[in-house]
Structures are given as structure tokens and as C-alpha cells.
Design an enzyme around this catalytic site. Structure first.
Site, PDB file in Angstrom:
ATOM      1  N   HIS A   1     -19.483  26.135 -27.027  1.00 11.40           N
ATOM      2  CA  HIS A   1     -18.036  25.849 -27.094  1.00 11.40           C
ATOM      3  C   HIS A   1     -17.637  24.420 -26.772  1.00 11.40           C
ATOM      4  O   HIS A   1     -16.533  23.882 -26.914  1.00 11.40           O
ATOM      5  CB  HIS A   1     -16.988  26.968 -26.437  1.00 11.40           C
ATOM      6  CG  HIS A   1     -16.960  26.814 -25.171  1.00 11.40           C
ATOM      7  ND1 HIS A   1     -17.549  27.849 -24.416  1.00 11.40           N
ATOM      8  CD2 HIS A   1     -16.538  25.696 -24.139  1.00 11.40           C
ATOM      9  CE1 HIS A   1     -17.446  27.458 -22.956  1.00 11.40           C
ATOM     10  NE2 HIS A   1     -16.959  26.339 -23.065  1.00 11.40           N
TER      11      HIS A   1
ATOM     12  N   ASP B   1     -33.074  17.201 -20.461  1.00  8.78           N
ATOM     13  CA  ASP B   1     -31.752  17.110 -21.398  1.00  8.78           C
ATOM     14  C   ASP B   1     -32.125  17.904 -22.650  1.00  8.78           C
ATOM     15  O   ASP B   1     -32.997  17.558 -23.215  1.00  8.78           O
ATOM     16  CB  ASP B   1     -31.555  15.842 -21.535  1.00  8.78           C
ATOM     17  CG  ASP B   1     -30.484  15.365 -22.542  1.00  8.78           C
ATOM     18  OD1 ASP B   1     -29.921  16.302 -23.322  1.00  8.78           O
ATOM     19  OD2 ASP B   1     -29.773  14.442 -22.552  1.00  8.78           O
TER      20      ASP B   1
HETATM   21  N1  SAM Z   1     -24.510  28.468 -18.518  1.00 11.13           N
HETATM   22  C1  SAM Z   1     -23.810  28.273 -17.190  1.00 11.13           C
HETATM   23  C2  SAM Z   1     -22.768  29.470 -17.413  1.00 11.13           C
HETATM   24  O1  SAM Z   1     -22.419  30.184 -18.119  1.00 11.13           O
HETATM   25  O2  SAM Z   1     -22.110  29.751 -16.241  1.00 11.13           O
HETATM   26  C3  SAM Z   1     -22.923  26.960 -17.020  1.00 11.13           C
HETATM   27  C4  SAM Z   1     -22.095  26.741 -18.357  1.00 11.13           C
HETATM   28  S1  SAM Z   1     -21.264  25.179 -18.331  1.00 11.13           S
HETATM   29  C5  SAM Z   1     -19.920  25.068 -19.203  1.00 11.13           C
HETATM   30  C6  SAM Z   1     -22.597  24.036 -19.189  1.00 11.13           C
HETATM   31  C7  SAM Z   1     -23.702  23.615 -18.623  1.00 11.13           C
HETATM   32  O3  SAM Z   1     -24.787  23.120 -19.579  1.00 11.13           O
HETATM   33  C8  SAM Z   1     -23.673  23.077 -17.345  1.00 11.13           C
HETATM   34  O4  SAM Z   1     -24.606  23.476 -16.254  1.00 11.13           O
HETATM   35  C9  SAM Z   1     -24.305  21.487 -17.897  1.00 11.13           C
HETATM   36  O5  SAM Z   1     -24.792  20.746 -16.839  1.00 11.13           O
HETATM   37  C10 SAM Z   1     -25.250  22.080 -18.978  1.00 11.13           C
HETATM   38  N2  SAM Z   1     -25.592  20.751 -19.768  1.00 11.13           N
HETATM   39  C11 SAM Z   1     -24.774  19.836 -20.170  1.00 11.13           C
HETATM   40  N3  SAM Z   1     -25.255  19.017 -20.949  1.00 11.13           N
HETATM   41  C12 SAM Z   1     -26.668  19.327 -20.883  1.00 11.13           C
HETATM   42  C13 SAM Z   1     -27.733  18.676 -21.332  1.00 11.13           C
HETATM   43  N4  SAM Z   1     -27.596  17.503 -22.061  1.00 11.13           N
HETATM   44  N5  SAM Z   1     -29.129  19.137 -21.094  1.00 11.13           N
HETATM   45  C14 SAM Z   1     -29.202  20.467 -20.351  1.00 11.13           C
HETATM   46  N6  SAM Z   1     -28.051  20.809 -19.638  1.00 11.13           N
HETATM   47  C15 SAM Z   1     -26.844  20.573 -20.003  1.00 11.13           C
END
Ligand code: SAM
Length: 346
Positions: free
Chosen positions: A251, A232
Site C-alpha cells: 500500500h 533493499d
Molecule cells: N512489515 C512490517 C509490518 O507490517 O509491521 C513493516 C511495515 S512498514 C509500513 C514497511 C517496511 O518496509 C519498513 O520496515 C521499511 O523499512 C521496509 N522497507 C521500505 N523500503 C524498503 C526497501 N527498499 N527494501 C527493504 N525494506 C524496505
């Protein structure tokens, strides 16, 4: 007196019909009509209706609508995919948008049905669209395997389509190690190691995502050593790297969460390390590009930013020499470098 052409407000009429066109695209994609036509064509409406299990009259109307929208060609022998349907709409196309189209149909469409309430209340309409309210956007997506798979496929399709432009917007060859925070399926990571073969790239994402990431890896011949680490990014140790990446992450989150995340990245960065942000950068008036302005209407707690807003935000966390590249693709890039520790205070 208006002449007859001036009396037709085509832009407004197109906008009035826009939802019908979107839904026609979504349904034809969901029923995999473009996949059937990619395998074998030309096909008549009866053939497709038989293969898909739909009514002949409904199928014919939908296929005609797709032809009217320029997605299919209609000939006396039957329907054919256009080149762009083969590349972007068939689910196995190299740059297929199928995953994002299904996400748009199953997730965004119900949310946008409640736009009026969203504007009145200033909040996301999960409870109205899906009958539940959750604190965290990603908890929603990852509670069911099916929704998680759908969300990851949606992220993958856009990430794959934009990866080359994001990876080459700046010369990143000076960085030996990179960590893509929230890197999801690793689409950008794989592109980075194709372009910078000496770079070691780690994808850091939540355990639920990392557990599923193997479904999205490129075929054998391209397999290169991307490392996947689960954690996380608000609470766990971040992998060491010369270059951190946040693609479509900032965003999503409210300012308090961004404060935690950027503070943590800044703390682990050595002077000279860099942060690459991939987002769509709004113009200073925040009305362009329209696609991004419209995306804001889903009312997540986060927001889209202009170039000067990204620069200001990143400077607050000790990142300097900010450069912005508008790529012309769906994602732009912002690159900035960490100042020495003594010269900044978040
Ligand atoms: N970076 C990728 C892209 O541009 O296609 C994915 C974008 S997606 C909108 C946001 C990503 O952040 C997801 O894969 C989600 O699982 C990850 N994410 C959300 N909260 C998180 C956390 N607390 N720790 C690590 N990753 C996290």
C-alpha cells in the site's frame, strides 16, 4: 416537525469533536499518564501533575476528558486505568498501542492538518508539515535516530497486535522457510515460529532498520532463531524462501515500484512457492473499513486495494489460487501460489 431526538445529528456532532478526543488520547499517552496510573492507583490529579511536571488544572481537565471518553475511571479516591488502558495504552502493555499513538501525534497529526492542501494538490504534505520534501517515504523516517525509533515502535505495536491472526489465517505448516520482506522489527516472524516451530524465518529490511531491530526482540525465554538480513528489496538479492511475506508494504508504493518488487519476487519463487500479503482489504465499493479509507488521506503514492484488485494484481505476476481471509483484526491476509514459469508473462 422533527422531535427533539431527531434534531440532534449525533453522528455529525461526534465527528466534529473527533479531533479533540484524538488529541486528548495522544497527549495523555505522550505524557505517560496511563503508565503512572498502571504503576500506582487511584491517583489524584495533583499526584499525576507532580509526577509528570504539568499544571494541576490542565492535568485535571485532561484526566476528566479521558474519563469522559471511557479510558479512565474517576472515583472519589482518584483516577484508575480501565482494563483496556492497562493493556493498550500503558507503554509496557503486551499489546500496547503506545508506539502507534505517538506516531499518530507526531507524524500523522501534522500531515492531516494540511489535508485541504493535500486534496487540492493530490499529494503528501511533508513539505508543509515538516518543512522538507523527500522522494522516498522511508528516507524521511530513517534520517534521524529518534524518528526511526518512533516509526519502528509504531510498526511494532500494530504488527504485534495482528501477528497471531495473520500467522493463523491460513495453515502455513507446509512451508519450511519464509522471508518477511520489509519485516521491520520481526514481530510477525517471531509469531510465525511460535506457531510453526519447524519454519525458518528471515526478516529482510533496510540496513538502518536491521541495525535497530535488536531493541524489539522478545525476552530470552521466547528467543527463537529468526534471521535478520539487511538489503533493499528493489535492488538486492532476495533470500531464498518457500513463502514470501509482504505485510503493509504494497500500500506504500506507486504502481511502477510494485511492478519491480512483484516481478523480482515472482522471479525468485519456485513453482509451488507462495506469497502472503497482509493488508487491510477494502470492500469492492472501497468505502469499508472506514479506518483504511481514512488512512488513504495521508496521500502516499501507494493505495489501498479491494480483494478483486489484489487478486488481479497478483495474477499479473504469475500468482494464482488466490485466497483472501478477512480476519476481523487490523490486517487481513491474501495467500497466492506461484504458477509454473511457462504459463505466465508479466
Ligand atoms: N512489515 C512490517 C509490518 O507490517 O509491521 C513493516 C511495515 S512498514 C509500513 C514497511 C517496511 O518496509 C519498513 O520496515 C521499511 O523499512 C521496509 N522497507 C521500505 N523500503 C524498503 C526497501 N527498499 N527494501 C527493504 N525494506 C524496505
Amino acid at each position: 416537525v422533527l422531535d427533539s431526538a431527531a434534531k440532534v445529528p449525533s453522528k455529525i456532532l461526534d465527528l466534529m469533536d473527533g479531533f479533540k478526543a484524538s488529541k486528548a488520547l495522544f497527549v495523555a499517552s505522550k505524557l505517560k499518564m496511563f503508565d503512572h496510573l498502571k504503576k500506582r492507583s487511584p491517583l489524584k490529579a495533583e499526584d499525576i501533575a507532580n509526577e509528570v511536571g504539568t499544571s494541576v488544572c490542565g492535568t485535571e481537565r485532561l484526566l476528566d476528558a479521558c474519563a469522559a471518553l471511557g479510558l479512565l475511571e474517576k472515583t472519589p479516591q482518584g483516577y484508575n486505568n480501565t482494563d483496556s488502558a492497562n493493556t493498550y495504552l500503558a507503554s509496557d502493555g503486551e499489546y500496547s498501542l503506545h508506539g502507534y499513538i505517538i506516531h499518530s501525534n507526531d507524524h500523522l497529526w501534522p500531515l492531516f492538518t494540511h489535508l485541504e492542501s493535500a486534496v487540492k494538490e493530490g499529494s503528501r504534505q511533508n513539505h508543509r508539515a515538516f518543512g522538507k520534501k523527500t522522494e522516498d517515504l522511508f528516507n524521511d523516517y530513517y534520517q534521524s535516530q529518534e524518528v526511526k525509533q518512533r516509526f519502528m515502535a509504531a510498526m511494532h505495536s500494530i504488527a504485534h497486535l495482528t501477528a497471531r491472526d495473520v500467522a493463523t489465517a491460513f495453515d502455513l505448516s507446509e512451508f519450511k522457510t519464509a522471508c518477511d520482506l520489509g519485516g521491520c522489527t520481526g514481530a510477525l516472524a517471531h509469531e510465525l515460529i511460535q506457531i510453526y516451530p519447524n519454519m525458518k524465518v528471515t526478516v529482510f529490511d533496510l540496513p538502518e532498520v536491521i541495525a535497530n531491530s535488536s531493541c524489539f526482540q522478545p525476552s530470552e525465554q521466547y528467543t527463537a532463531p529468526v534471521t535478520f538480513v539487511s538489503g533493499d528489496f528493489f535492488t538486492d538479492d532476495l533470500p531464498e524462501a518457500d513463502l514470501y511475506i509482504l505485510s503493509r508494504v504494497l500500500h506504500d508504493w506507486p504502481d511502477e515500484k510494485i511492478h519491480v518488487l512483484l516481478n523480482r519476487i515472482s522471479t525468485v519463487c519456485r513453482p509451488g512457492s507462495a506469497l502472503l500479503v497482509a493488508e487491510t482489504v477494502l470492500d469492492e465499493q472501497k468505502t469499508h473499513p472506514p479506518r483504511t479509507v481514512l488512512q488513504s488521506l495521508s496521500m502516499t503514492e501507494g493505495k489501498q486495494r479491494s480483494g478483486s484488485e489484489y487478486k488481479q494484481l497478483l495474477e499479473k505476476y504469475g500468482f494464482t489460487n488466490t485466497q483472501i481471509k478477512i480476519t476481523g483484526n487490523l490486517l487481513d491476509t491474501v495467500l497466492c501460489f506461484k504458477k509454473s514459469q511457462s504459463s505466465w508473462h508479466a
